[in-house]
Scaffold this motif. Structure first.
Motif, PDB file in Angstrom:
ATOM      1  N   ALA A 117       0.826  -1.210   0.000  1.00  0.00           N
ATOM      2  CA  ALA A 117       0.000   0.000   0.000  1.00  0.00           C
ATOM      3  C   ALA A 117       0.859   1.257   0.000  1.00  0.00           C
ATOM      4  O   ALA A 117       0.590   2.207  -0.751  1.00  0.00           O
ATOM      5  N   LEU A 118       1.895   1.283   0.814  1.00  0.00           N
ATOM      6  CA  LEU A 118       2.741   2.468   0.900  1.00  0.00           C
ATOM      7  C   LEU A 118       3.489   2.715  -0.405  1.00  0.00           C
ATOM      8  O   LEU A 118       3.669   3.858  -0.824  1.00  0.00           O
ATOM      9  N   ARG A 119       3.917   1.642  -1.070  1.00  0.00           N
ATOM     10  CA  ARG A 119       4.611   1.804  -2.354  1.00  0.00           C
ATOM     11  C   ARG A 119       3.670   2.392  -3.411  1.00  0.00           C
ATOM     12  O   ARG A 119       4.089   3.165  -4.275  1.00  0.00           O
ATOM     13  N   LEU A 120       2.383   2.012  -3.355  1.00  0.00           N
ATOM     14  CA  LEU A 120       1.413   2.557  -4.295  1.00  0.00           C
ATOM     15  C   LEU A 120       1.075   4.006  -3.972  1.00  0.00           C
ATOM     16  O   LEU A 120       0.939   4.842  -4.867  1.00  0.00           O
ATOM     17  N   LEU A 121       0.933   4.301  -2.683  1.00  0.00           N
ATOM     18  CA  LEU A 121       0.523   5.638  -2.269  1.00  0.00           C
ATOM     19  C   LEU A 121       1.653   6.650  -2.361  1.00  0.00           C
ATOM     20  O   LEU A 121       1.410   7.845  -2.518  1.00  0.00           O
ATOM     21  N   LEU A 122       2.891   6.179  -2.255  1.00  0.00           N
ATOM     22  CA  LEU A 122       4.045   7.081  -2.258  1.00  0.00           C
ATOM     23  C   LEU A 122       5.032   6.677  -3.355  1.00  0.00           C
ATOM     24  O   LEU A 122       6.171   6.307  -3.083  1.00  0.00           O
ATOM     25  N   PRO A 123       4.604   6.752  -4.613  1.00  0.00           N
ATOM     26  CA  PRO A 123       5.480   6.308  -5.710  1.00  0.00           C
ATOM     27  C   PRO A 123       6.728   7.164  -5.871  1.00  0.00           C
ATOM     28  O   PRO A 123       7.713   6.725  -6.459  1.00  0.00           O
ATOM     29  N   GLY A 124       6.701   8.398  -5.367  1.00  0.00           N
ATOM     30  CA  GLY A 124       7.850   9.281  -5.525  1.00  0.00           C
ATOM     31  C   GLY A 124       8.869   9.161  -4.413  1.00  0.00           C
ATOM     32  O   GLY A 124       9.919   9.821  -4.454  1.00  0.00           O
ATOM     33  N   ASN A 125       8.600   8.311  -3.416  1.00  0.00           N
ATOM     34  CA  ASN A 125       9.530   8.147  -2.301  1.00  0.00           C
ATOM     35  C   ASN A 125      10.609   7.138  -2.713  1.00  0.00           C
ATOM     36  O   ASN A 125      10.394   5.930  -2.682  1.00  0.00           O
ATOM     37  N   GLU A 126      11.765   7.649  -3.087  1.00  0.00           N
ATOM     38  CA  GLU A 126      12.832   6.795  -3.624  1.00  0.00           C
ATOM     39  C   GLU A 126      13.332   5.788  -2.596  1.00  0.00           C
ATOM     40  O   GLU A 126      13.576   4.620  -2.909  1.00  0.00           O
ATOM     41  N   GLN A 127      13.474   6.218  -1.343  1.00  0.00           N
ATOM     42  CA  GLN A 127      13.970   5.323  -0.298  1.00  0.00           C
ATOM     43  C   GLN A 127      13.013   4.151  -0.098  1.00  0.00           C
ATOM     44  O   GLN A 127      13.436   3.000   0.039  1.00  0.00           O
ATOM     45  N   LEU A 128      11.714   4.444  -0.114  1.00  0.00           N
ATOM     46  CA  LEU A 128      10.716   3.394   0.047  1.00  0.00           C
ATOM     47  C   LEU A 128      10.711   2.453  -1.148  1.00  0.00           C
ATOM     48  O   LEU A 128      10.666   1.226  -0.993  1.00  0.00           O
ATOM     49  N   GLN A 129      10.756   2.999  -2.348  1.00  0.00           N
ATOM     50  CA  GLN A 129      10.684   2.182  -3.551  1.00  0.00           C
ATOM     51  C   GLN A 129      11.892   1.244  -3.679  1.00  0.00           C
ATOM     52  O   GLN A 129      11.799   0.173  -4.280  1.00  0.00           O
ATOM     53  N   GLN A 130      13.021   1.647  -3.125  1.00  0.00           N
ATOM     54  CA  GLN A 130      14.235   0.832  -3.231  1.00  0.00           C
ATOM     55  C   GLN A 130      14.425  -0.101  -2.037  1.00  0.00           C
ATOM     56  O   GLN A 130      15.339  -0.923  -2.036  1.00  0.00           O
ATOM     57  N   SER A 131      13.594   0.029  -1.037  1.00  0.00           N
ATOM     58  CA  SER A 131      13.754  -0.804   0.163  1.00  0.00           C
ATOM     59  C   SER A 131      13.346  -2.245  -0.113  1.00  0.00           C
ATOM     60  O   SER A 131      12.599  -2.528  -1.057  1.00  0.00           O
ATOM     61  N   LYS A 132      13.819  -3.160   0.711  1.00  0.00           N
ATOM     62  CA  LYS A 132      13.496  -4.577   0.546  1.00  0.00           C
ATOM     63  C   LYS A 132      12.070  -4.848   0.988  1.00  0.00           C
ATOM     64  O   LYS A 132      11.541  -4.212   1.878  1.00  0.00           O
ATOM     65  N   MET A 133      11.455  -5.825   0.336  1.00  0.00           N
ATOM     66  CA  MET A 133      10.118  -6.241   0.733  1.00  0.00           C
ATOM     67  C   MET A 133      10.210  -7.194   1.918  1.00  0.00           C
ATOM     68  O   MET A 133      11.243  -7.835   2.124  1.00  0.00           O
ATOM     69  N   PRO A 134       9.164  -7.286   2.740  1.00  0.00           N
ATOM     70  CA  PRO A 134       9.199  -8.185   3.908  1.00  0.00           C
ATOM     71  C   PRO A 134       9.539  -9.612   3.500  1.00  0.00           C
ATOM     72  O   PRO A 134       8.975 -10.145   2.542  1.00  0.00           O
ATOM     73  N   GLU A 135      10.448 -10.219   4.230  1.00  0.00           N
ATOM     74  CA  GLU A 135      10.887 -11.577   3.899  1.00  0.00           C
ATOM     75  C   GLU A 135      10.016 -12.618   4.601  1.00  0.00           C
ATOM     76  O   GLU A 135       9.557 -12.406   5.728  1.00  0.00           O
ATOM     77  N   LEU A 136       9.812 -13.726   3.916  1.00  0.00           N
ATOM     78  CA  LEU A 136       9.052 -14.833   4.492  1.00  0.00           C
ATOM     79  C   LEU A 136       9.701 -15.313   5.790  1.00  0.00           C
ATOM     80  O   LEU A 136      10.927 -15.331   5.910  1.00  0.00           O
ATOM     81  N   PRO A 137       8.907 -15.719   6.788  1.00  0.00           N
ATOM     82  CA  PRO A 137       9.479 -16.310   8.002  1.00  0.00           C
ATOM     83  C   PRO A 137      10.357 -17.507   7.662  1.00  0.00           C
ATOM     84  O   PRO A 137      10.084 -18.234   6.699  1.00  0.00           O
ATOM     85  N   ASP A 138      11.391 -17.708   8.426  1.00  0.00           N
ATOM     86  CA  ASP A 138      12.390 -18.740   8.140  1.00  0.00           C
ATOM     87  C   ASP A 138      11.955 -20.088   8.711  1.00  0.00           C
ATOM     88  O   ASP A 138      12.454 -20.529   9.747  1.00  0.00           O
ATOM     89  N   TYR A 139      10.999 -20.739   8.043  1.00  0.00           N
ATOM     90  CA  TYR A 139      10.544 -22.068   8.454  1.00  0.00           C
ATOM     91  C   TYR A 139      10.558 -22.989   7.243  1.00  0.00           C
ATOM     92  O   TYR A 139      10.395 -22.540   6.107  1.00  0.00           O
ATOM     93  N   ASP A 140      10.729 -24.270   7.504  1.00  0.00           N
ATOM     94  CA  ASP A 140      10.581 -25.259   6.453  1.00  0.00           C
ATOM     95  C   ASP A 140       9.161 -25.168   5.897  1.00  0.00           C
ATOM     96  O   ASP A 140       8.180 -25.114   6.665  1.00  0.00           O
ATOM     97  N   ALA A 141       9.025 -25.132   4.567  1.00  0.00           N
ATOM     98  CA  ALA A 141       7.724 -24.905   3.933  1.00  0.00           C
ATOM     99  C   ALA A 141       6.705 -25.981   4.311  1.00  0.00           C
ATOM    100  O   ALA A 141       5.544 -25.672   4.607  1.00  0.00           O
ATOM    101  N   GLY A 142       7.133 -27.251   4.324  1.00  0.00           N
ATOM    102  CA  GLY A 142       6.218 -28.334   4.665  1.00  0.00           C
ATOM    103  C   GLY A 142       5.739 -28.255   6.094  1.00  0.00           C
ATOM    104  O   GLY A 142       4.555 -28.476   6.394  1.00  0.00           O
TER     105      GLY A 142
END
Length: 294
Positions: free
Chosen positions: A244-269
């Protein structure tokens, strides 16, 4: 259970803190439903307020745990919680007048979702743009009822009304604040397409959709949440707010270049097994605490 619920919350989470100690830079409002007035009743760090009742700043003795318990007192599972208001002074919205003589000595409070499951009532007239994360789970059609208990059948009857509250609230929000809001509900489809356009690496899209569906189906009962459930729910919330923030603030360079939330570190199964079992409701016994990662 209604008497034990706020006590457990107080001992395990809030450690005796009162509502006035919940003050923060971001305003926090905790909503319940008042059985007396059949309207929303809300708690803040500054006061309490109810329709037809007025506003009262006499909250020194109200624990945070009580407000949270009242907000989460799901019908059938919990009886309404009692709030003594006989000695509290209530004033109208303009700060004049005193407690109305017809105000009851006790208020009976139940789950805030009975009146407004999105917590949107206080925002309808606000000119401030609205970003809402809708975590409401939609009830699914039932074709095989051969194993349904009477309690589960009663719960589905209640779910019809609660689902309608959510659907009508979404429509109301869209009509009232049509150009000022972004409601994020179920569905990662648009988010996944957004990621694909930006060359997302190392993500199994089918798995992400499955995880979201499993999280949406997680039960509401008295069974404690597994760490997997907690972390995946937090991850889903972070993903949607990030989108949502990336859509609402397309001109925020720091936000647009930041990493997306990473999946929790668990075995998928393992994570899938925990989430699948977490969708099964159990009132009196845990279903998944025998699941461990070896």
């Amino acid at each position: 259970m209604s008497k034990a619920f706020p006590q457990v919350l107080d001992e395990e989470l809030f450690e005796g803190r009162k509502m006035k100690q919940a003050e923060a830079a971001t305003e926090w409002s905790c909503n319940a439903t008042c059985i007396n007035t059949l309207k929303r009743f809300r708690f803040k760090s500054s006061d309490i307020y109810g329709y037809l009742l007025g506003r009262s700043s006499d909250i020194d003795d109200i624990p945070i745990a009580f407000a949270v318990a009242a907000s989460a007192a799901y019908p059938v599972g919990f009886a309404p919680l009692e709030l003594d208001v006989e000695a509290r002074e209530f004033r109208d919205l303009y700060g004049t007048g005193t407690q109305k003589p017809e105000n009851p000595a006790k208020l009976y409070l139940t789950d805030g979702g009975v009146y407004d499951n999105l917590g949107s009532e206080s925002m309808l007239k606000s000119p401030v743009p609205l970003l809402m994360l809708d975590a409401s789970g939609a009830s699914q059609p039932l074709w095989d009822n051969s194993h349904m208990s009477k309690l589960e059948l009663a719960n589905r009857t209640l779910a019809v009304g609660l689902d309608q509250v959510v659907y009508l609230r979404r429509r109301l929000l869209f009509e009232v604040k049509q150009h000022q809001q972004l409601i994020l509900g179920r569905g990662l489809g648009k988010i996944i397409e957004y990621w694909r356009e930006r060359g997302t690496r190392g993500m199994n899209m089918e798995q992400l959709l499955q995880v979201e569906q499993l999280c949406a189906a997680l039960r509401t009962d008295m069974d404690g949440f597994h760490d997997v459930e907690i972390e995946y729910l937090m991850w889903l919330g972070a993903v949607k707010i990030d989108y949502a923030l990336r859509l609402l603030l397309p001109g925020n360079e720091q936000l647009q270049q930041s990493k997306m939330p990473e999946l929790p570190d668990y075995d998928a199964g393992f994570a899938t097994a925990v989430l699948e079992r977490g969708g099964k409701m159990s009132i009196f016994k845990p279903l998944h605490h025998d699941l461990h990662l070896n």
